[in-house]
Motif scaffolding. Structure first.
Motif, mmCIF file in Angstrom:
data_model
loop_
_atom_site.group_PDB
_atom_site.id
_atom_site.type_symbol
_atom_site.label_atom_id
_atom_site.label_comp_id
_atom_site.label_asym_id
_atom_site.label_seq_id
_atom_site.Cartn_x
_atom_site.Cartn_y
_atom_site.Cartn_z
ATOM 1 N N ARG A 159 30.856 11.466 74.754
ATOM 2 C CA ARG A 159 31.420 10.157 74.388
ATOM 3 C C ARG A 159 30.388 9.316 73.640
ATOM 4 N N VAL A 160 29.129 9.411 74.073
ATOM 5 C CA VAL A 160 28.067 8.692 73.352
ATOM 6 C C VAL A 160 27.927 9.234 71.942
ATOM 7 N N GLU A 161 28.059 10.558 71.791
ATOM 8 C CA GLU A 161 27.983 11.165 70.458
ATOM 9 C C GLU A 161 29.081 10.611 69.552
ATOM 10 N N ALA A 162 30.315 10.577 70.082
ATOM 11 C CA ALA A 162 31.420 10.066 69.279
ATOM 12 C C ALA A 162 31.204 8.605 68.919
ATOM 13 N N SER A 163 30.705 7.825 69.897
ATOM 14 C CA SER A 163 30.446 6.406 69.625
ATOM 15 C C SER A 163 29.359 6.242 68.577
ATOM 16 N N ALA A 164 28.333 7.096 68.660
ATOM 17 C CA ALA A 164 27.250 7.008 67.678
ATOM 18 C C ALA A 164 27.738 7.360 66.281
ATOM 19 N N LEU A 165 28.659 8.338 66.185
ATOM 20 C CA LEU A 165 29.216 8.676 64.880
ATOM 21 C C LEU A 165 29.987 7.500 64.290
ATOM 22 N N VAL A 166 30.698 6.779 65.154
ATOM 23 C CA VAL A 166 31.391 5.578 64.683
ATOM 24 C C VAL A 166 30.384 4.541 64.207
ATOM 25 N N ALA A 167 29.236 4.454 64.901
ATOM 26 C CA ALA A 167 28.190 3.524 64.477
ATOM 27 C C ALA A 167 27.621 3.909 63.118
ATOM 28 N N VAL A 168 27.525 5.224 62.878
ATOM 29 C CA VAL A 168 27.054 5.680 61.568
ATOM 30 C C VAL A 168 28.010 5.221 60.473
ATOM 31 N N LEU A 169 29.308 5.283 60.749
ATOM 32 C CA LEU A 169 30.280 4.775 59.776
ATOM 33 C C LEU A 169 30.055 3.299 59.513
ATOM 34 N N GLY A 170 29.754 2.554 60.585
ATOM 35 C CA GLY A 170 29.477 1.131 60.401
ATOM 36 C C GLY A 170 28.242 0.892 59.561
ATOM 37 N N ARG B 210 47.472 23.749 82.090
ATOM 38 C CA ARG B 210 48.247 24.011 83.291
ATOM 39 C C ARG B 210 49.503 23.146 83.288
ATOM 40 N N GLU B 211 50.469 23.534 84.071
ATOM 41 C CA GLU B 211 51.763 22.860 84.085
ATOM 42 C C GLU B 211 51.579 21.398 84.505
ATOM 43 N N GLY B 212 52.220 20.528 83.766
ATOM 44 C CA GLY B 212 52.164 19.105 84.066
ATOM 45 C C GLY B 212 51.076 18.354 83.325
ATOM 46 N N ALA B 213 50.149 19.063 82.640
ATOM 47 C CA ALA B 213 49.075 18.407 81.880
ATOM 48 C C ALA B 213 49.535 18.210 80.436
ATOM 49 N N ALA B 214 49.756 16.975 80.075
ATOM 50 C CA ALA B 214 50.269 16.675 78.740
ATOM 51 C C ALA B 214 49.129 16.465 77.748
ATOM 52 N N VAL B 215 49.411 16.794 76.495
ATOM 53 C CA VAL B 215 48.447 16.547 75.419
ATOM 54 C C VAL B 215 48.477 15.059 75.074
ATOM 55 N N PRO B 216 47.297 14.415 74.959
ATOM 56 C CA PRO B 216 47.287 12.987 74.624
ATOM 57 C C PRO B 216 47.989 12.722 73.295
ATOM 58 N N ARG B 217 48.542 11.538 73.199
ATOM 59 C CA ARG B 217 49.240 11.161 71.972
ATOM 60 C C ARG B 217 48.240 11.068 70.817
ATOM 61 N N ALA C 292 38.178 14.984 64.890
ATOM 62 C CA ALA C 292 38.531 16.116 65.744
ATOM 63 C C ALA C 292 37.764 16.067 67.054
ATOM 64 N N LEU C 293 36.494 15.645 67.014
ATOM 65 C CA LEU C 293 35.721 15.506 68.243
ATOM 66 C C LEU C 293 36.365 14.488 69.174
ATOM 67 N N VAL C 294 36.764 13.343 68.621
ATOM 68 C CA VAL C 294 37.409 12.316 69.443
ATOM 69 C C VAL C 294 38.679 12.865 70.091
ATOM 70 N N HIS C 295 39.487 13.586 69.317
ATOM 71 C CA HIS C 295 40.745 14.098 69.866
ATOM 72 C C HIS C 295 40.492 15.155 70.942
ATOM 73 N N VAL C 296 39.547 16.054 70.702
ATOM 74 C CA VAL C 296 39.262 17.096 71.687
ATOM 75 C C VAL C 296 38.708 16.490 72.974
ATOM 76 N N LEU C 297 37.879 15.456 72.853
ATOM 77 C CA LEU C 297 37.381 14.783 74.051
ATOM 78 C C LEU C 297 38.516 14.142 74.837
ATOM 79 N N ARG C 298 39.475 13.581 74.145
ATOM 80 C CA ARG C 298 40.619 12.985 74.837
ATOM 81 C C ARG C 298 41.453 14.060 75.534
ATOM 82 N N VAL C 299 41.589 15.215 74.878
ATOM 83 C CA VAL C 299 42.310 16.336 75.495
ATOM 84 C C VAL C 299 41.569 16.813 76.746
ATOM 85 N N GLY C 300 40.246 16.945 76.671
ATOM 86 C CA GLY C 300 39.466 17.393 77.816
ATOM 87 C C GLY C 300 39.587 16.454 79.000
ATOM 88 N N ARG C 301 39.568 15.172 78.701
ATOM 89 C CA ARG C 301 39.711 14.208 79.794
ATOM 90 C C ARG C 301 41.093 14.295 80.424
#
Length: 668
Positions: free
Chosen positions: A393-404, A182-189, A301-310
């Motif tokens: 968000r927990v899913e994305a955080s858990a994926l980062v934990a898997v990388l760790g 919608r008008e005025g909603a910017a895509v996150p950087r 891509a999950l992280v970016h799409v979640l940021r867009v949704g928020r």
């Protein structure tokens, strides 16, 4: 809407279950650690005399790491002077000559080497010289670790996360761009540019670790450019750093497609230094590269799409973007499944996975991956009822934990199968001797040294000089009987075609080594070899034997040649020869032998054992008081020769008449 998402969730659940099974066999960078298998002098072993060189044998190719590649310190802590470290056996063996005399005492060997994955491995072990060195543990393995393990784990985690942020954000941008907010909603950087910065820092850090021998401080203050650029791990590290730099510049200029291309180069570099590359030079890197890219896009891509949704307050366009990601994620999970399973099959059979320590180590990662898959399924199911604020968000955080967790596995030494075949036979430790025998038509040559025995078998159709000949299948079992009469089987490991290794504790006196063997197409059998311990080299005695034999004008030689011990023995052939003629036909004609050992038999006779490991020859000579040979057994790859010698009696002996005197007989 709910029904459609329910069907998608069911399909995703099925794929997730398959992915869990596939990820069981996903190889991690932990597999690429090189393990010190053997050393000469032996780890925690003792040698009677000072060694002329120090040799280390690894299970994978390594490169020496700077001045700390190989060091020896004496009983008082002083450094022992060593020559330059040389690589051999395809990089799996490091050897350095000892340039000074080493007196009795306990010595410590410290080593540092760069593995194929770029990690700097280091370790230390002890050995003893002389008899006053009791107390060392027999059969020790020496400790080893990753130098700079903490720094390596942090940099690896940063590198994996950077791939996810850079590649995944670029993919997420394309998914979100298909929806009109919608008008005025910017895509996150986009986080692609910060991800490229993080990747460049991590890649440079890993290169600095190699240049600094596992130390970031030393790598920045006094880096060794030669260590960095002299081997494959360093060159790959530099290549990856250059790829991240190029990606950073491309992103800064807005060249998205160029950035994707150079990030692909970085992913290929990661694939080339992963362990499956050692198993398959083509499929290993391809599978790991595709696996890394798919996992990075899945997370980023999950992280970016979640940021867009928020940012879009989970409006219908935001939900549409998430559904578009879900469709892509399904393909990504399948890709991760297929590449992970195939790369895992390069390393270990699925049926044997849980039977090994290495498989159980991967099972730890399985628990984390299973948890992430459950979170992903839960998030998709809740999408039909509410915005995926918490679960996604927990899913994305858990994926980062898997990388760790993957990064931590990368600096954890995985257990190795103690019965796995060795890449080649370990070098002798200390003084050694080769003894030989024959089982049916199979030639046996066993080289005994401190703490070990290396057995080499030869069937009649084996051409030792023809590398194109198909491999001959052998089997072997060993039993040691000590001088006290106690017998026990030895743990045998393969070390090449017709080659077997076993650790063994030799006892003072006559050790009997019973060999049971067979070769496909050539039957088999058993033979008992005599190993007199300790080995007492006597090069001077070899020279005296040659001199004494050449001085004999003539004698009678009784010779029996056999190539099949299962058949009836052939009657000996008697020959009249001179000492010169006989000696010139012997392998010790020049008064030299690579291995020698002097002992005394039960009758008080001097016995000289000679070994020629390269030719798989073993000789046992029984000598008289004049250092002449009275009985000889020569074992070669394709035959065994037994000889006895009858020398003429001196003219002034007895009644003055010449007659033959059998200096020794029997043994036939």
């Amino acid at each position: 809407m709910c029904g459609a998402w329910g069907r998608r969730a069911a399909r995703l659940a099925a794929v997730v279950l398959l992915a869990v099974v596939g990820l069981l066999t996903v190889p991690t960078s932990a597999q690429a650690h090189a393990v010190l298998l053997f050393a000469s002098p032996a780890i925690e072993g003792a040698v009677p005399t000072a060694p002329k060189e120090v040799a280390l044998v690894f299970d994978e190719p390594v490169r020496p790491s700077g001045a700390k590649a190989l060091r020896v310190s004496g009983p008082g802590g002083g450094a022992v002077s060593l020559g330059a470290v040389v690589r051999s056996e395809g990089g799996k063996q490091l050897t350095a000559p000892v340039r000074e005399s080493m007196g009795p005492g306990v010595y410590t060997v410290s080593w540092q080497a760069v593995a194929e994955d770029g990690d700097v491995m280091s370790g230390a072990y002890r050995f003893a010289v002389g008899s006053a060195t009791a107390g060392l543990a027999s059969g020790g393995t020496g400790g080893q670790e990753v130098s700079g393990a903490t720094a390596t784990a942090v940099l690896r985690w940063t590198l994996y996360a950077a791939f996810a942020l850079a590649l995944g954000s670029l993919a997420g941008e394309r998914i979100a761009a298909r929806q009109r907010a919608r008008e005025g909603a910017a895509v996150p950087r986009s986080w692609a540019l910060p991800g490229a910065v993080a990747g460049l820092v991590a890649a440079l850090g890993l290169a600095v670790l190699i240049a600094g021998g596992g130390s970031l401080v030393r790598g920045m203050t006094s880096p060794s450019v030669s260590d960095l650029l002299s081997g494959r791990p360093g060159i790959l590290a530099v290549t990856e750093a250059a790829a991240w730099l190029a990606a950073l510049v491309a992103l800064r200029l807005g060249w998205r497609r160029t950035a994707v291309g150079v990030l692909g180069v970085g992913a290929v570099a990661e694939g080339l230094r992963a362990h499956p590359a050692a198993e398959s030079a083509v499929w290993g890197p391809v599978l790991i590269t595709v696996h890394l890219v798919a996992a990075a896009v899945w997370i980023g891509a999950l992280v970016h799409v979640l940021r867009v949704g928020r940012a879009w307050r989970w409006s219908p366009p935001a939900r549409a973007a998430l559904r578009g990601y879900a469709r892509v994620a399904l393909a990504l999970v399948v890709t991760v499944l297929v590449t992970g399973s195939l790369s895992g099959l390069l390393m270990v059979s699925p049926l044997e996975l849980l039977d090994t320590g290495f498989g159980r180590l991967l099972a730890v990662k399985l628990a984390l991956v299973a948890g992430v898959c459950a979170l992903a399924l839960w998030a998709r199911l809740r999408l039909s009822r509410t915005a995926p604020h918490l679960t996604a968000r927990v899913e994305a955080s858990a994926l980062v934990a898997v990388l760790g967790a993957t990064a931590l596995l990368g600096v954890t030494q995985p257990p190795r199968d103690k019965n796995a075949a060795l890449p080649f036979a370990p070098p002798p430790s200390g003084n050694a001797i080769t003894v030989g025998g024959r089982a049916d038509q199979i030639g046996i040559a066993a080289t005994a040294s401190t703490g070990q025995v290396v057995l080499r078998l030869t069937a009649p159709d084996t051409d030792l000089e023809n590398d194109d000949e198909p491999a001959q299948a052998y089997k072997a079992a060993l039993t040691l009987t000590t001088p006290a009469g106690r017998s026990r089987p030895l743990a045998v490991r393969g070390c090449g075609e017709g080659c077997f290794y076993a650790p063994v504790t030799w006892h003072k006196g006559l050790n009997l080594l019973t060999v049971r063997t067979e070769a496909e197409g050539w039957g088999g059998g058993r033979d008992t070899l005599r190993v007199m311990w300790p080995v007492r080299p006597d090069a001077e005695l070899v020279e005296r034997v040659v001199k004494a034999m050449r001085a004999v004008d003539g004698f009678t030689l009784h010779e029996q040649v056999a190539s099949d011990t299962a058949r009836a023995a052939v009657a000996p052939t008697s020959l009249k020869v001179t000492g010169e003629q006989f000696v010139d036909s012997e392998p010790y004609a020049k008064g030299q032998a690579p291995l020698s050992s002097r002992s005394t038999d039960a009758d008080g006779n001097t016995v000289l054992a000679l070994g020629y490991p390269g030719e798989r020859l073993a000789l046992e000579l029984t000598l008289d008081a004049q250092d002449r040979v009275v009985r000889e057994t020569l074992v070669a790859p394709n035959h065994i020769i037994r000889r006895t010698f009858t020398y003429p009696e001196p003219e002034d002996a007895g009644d003055g008449h010449d007659h033959d005197h059998a200096a020794e007989s029997g043994g036939q």
